[in-house]
Design an enzyme around this catalytic site. Structure first.
Site, short mmCIF file in Angstrom:
data_model
loop_
_atom_site.label_atom_id
_atom_site.label_comp_id
_atom_site.label_asym_id
_atom_site.label_seq_id
_atom_site.Cartn_x
_atom_site.Cartn_y
_atom_site.Cartn_z
N GLU A 275 -17.36 -3.15 -60.23
CA GLU A 275 -17.62 -2.94 -61.60
C GLU A 275 -16.82 -2.49 -62.52
O GLU A 275 -16.82 -2.01 -63.74
CB GLU A 275 -18.81 -2.05 -61.39
CG GLU A 275 -20.06 -2.35 -60.86
CD GLU A 275 -21.22 -1.58 -60.52
OE1 GLU A 275 -21.01 -0.36 -60.45
OE2 GLU A 275 -22.47 -2.00 -60.42
N GLU B 17 -16.91 -2.81 -37.32
CA GLU B 17 -16.59 -1.50 -37.66
C GLU B 17 -16.01 -0.90 -36.36
O GLU B 17 -15.43 0.52 -36.56
CB GLU B 17 -17.84 -0.67 -38.03
CG GLU B 17 -18.80 -0.40 -36.74
CD GLU B 17 -19.89 0.41 -37.44
OE1 GLU B 17 -20.10 1.45 -37.06
OE2 GLU B 17 -20.91 -0.02 -38.23
#
Length: 273
Positions: A81, A112
């Site tokens: 953004e 992960e």
């Protein structure tokens, strides 16, 4: 000291499946109201981090978010953004998620759990001592994130973290740990809820305050935003019109000619001087 995961402790609410929709919504809201208070307590650490980031970015540094699952997605979201909101290149705030872009929509098994991969991904992007690495992990125990921060710190790179457990292994690898303690989740262990909300708030704070201090906002307006749709062209036009005292159509022509409200305003003033 024994490390206790508050994020895995039993919910304060039980027998959820027996409750009405209204009861469930009210209890979710009850828990959500705890998040801003927890974030507020972390402001001194967030301030320290933003101050350090601004200094580094003024010299050409970047921000890297690293996370897995919800935490990784929120880092990628915040990074994505920055270009449209502040007109910055997409290379200056980068979100990395364990498992790569596939993991944005689908879980990637054991991604992960690799403590080496995060650092490898940073090396692929030519990480430097001017950069800042922010690890996001509600648990504070994600190997992908801990490994990256450990190696970054070894190389003299500023490290920070956002986590929801105090005194976590991740915080031990962070120069600036941000511990946002929101308590047990409504659905036990579901850190996409309060922890995720708090992570989003903190990411907003870090990048918005940084961009303001880097001069990407004027007054309270996004004068460097990208003109990617009609709504934003209209918003930019009104900025130019208000700032320069011009009519809407003239302001719009200026905006589209120069590509941003800031450039249009600066160019017009220069032409009038």
């Amino acid at each position: 000291m024994t490390f206790v995961k508050i994020t895995e402790q039993a919910s304060l609410h039980d027998n959820l499946e027996q409750k009405s929709v209204r009861e469930l919504l009210e209890e979710i809201n009850e828990e959500d109201r705890k998040v801003p208070e927890a974030v507020g307590k972390a402001i001194p650490q967030i301030e320290k981090l933003v101050t350090a980031i601004v200094e580094r970015m003024q010299k050409g540094g970047r921000i890297f978010y690293l996370g897995a699952g919800t935490s990784g997605r929120l880092g990628v979201l915040d990074a994505s953004e920055i270009p449209p909101t502040f007109g910055m290149p997409p290379t200056l705030v980068v979100g990395l998620i364990a498992g790569g872009d596939t993991a944005l929509r689908n879980p990637v098994e054991h991604a992960e759990d690799d403590p080496q991969r995060g650092w490898q991904e940073l090396l692929e992007r030519n990480i430097s001592p001017l950069d800042t690495v922010i690890g996001i992990a509600a648990s504070g125990t994600t190997p992908y994130v801990i490994g990256a921060l450990h190696r970054a710190r070894e190389h003299g790179i500023l490290t920070a973290c956002i986590c929801s457990n105090p005194d976590s292994p991740l915080a031990a690898e962070a120069d600036i740990p941000i511990e946002m303690i929101v308590g047990p989740e409504l659905v036990t262990g579901s850190s996409r809820m309060k922890s995720g909300t708090g992570q989003k708030l903190i990411c907003n704070m870090i990048t918005t305050a940084t961009m303001i201090k880097l001069g990407r906002v004027k007054g309270n307006r996004m004068v460097n935003m990208q003109l990617t749709n009609d709504k934003l062209v209209d918003r930019g036009t009104r900025m130019v019109a208000d700032e320069l005292g011009l009519g809407y159509e003239q302001a719009k022509r200026l905006l589209l000619l120069h590509g941003s409200a800031r450039k249009a305003i600066d160019a017009y003033r220069e032409s009038q001087s």
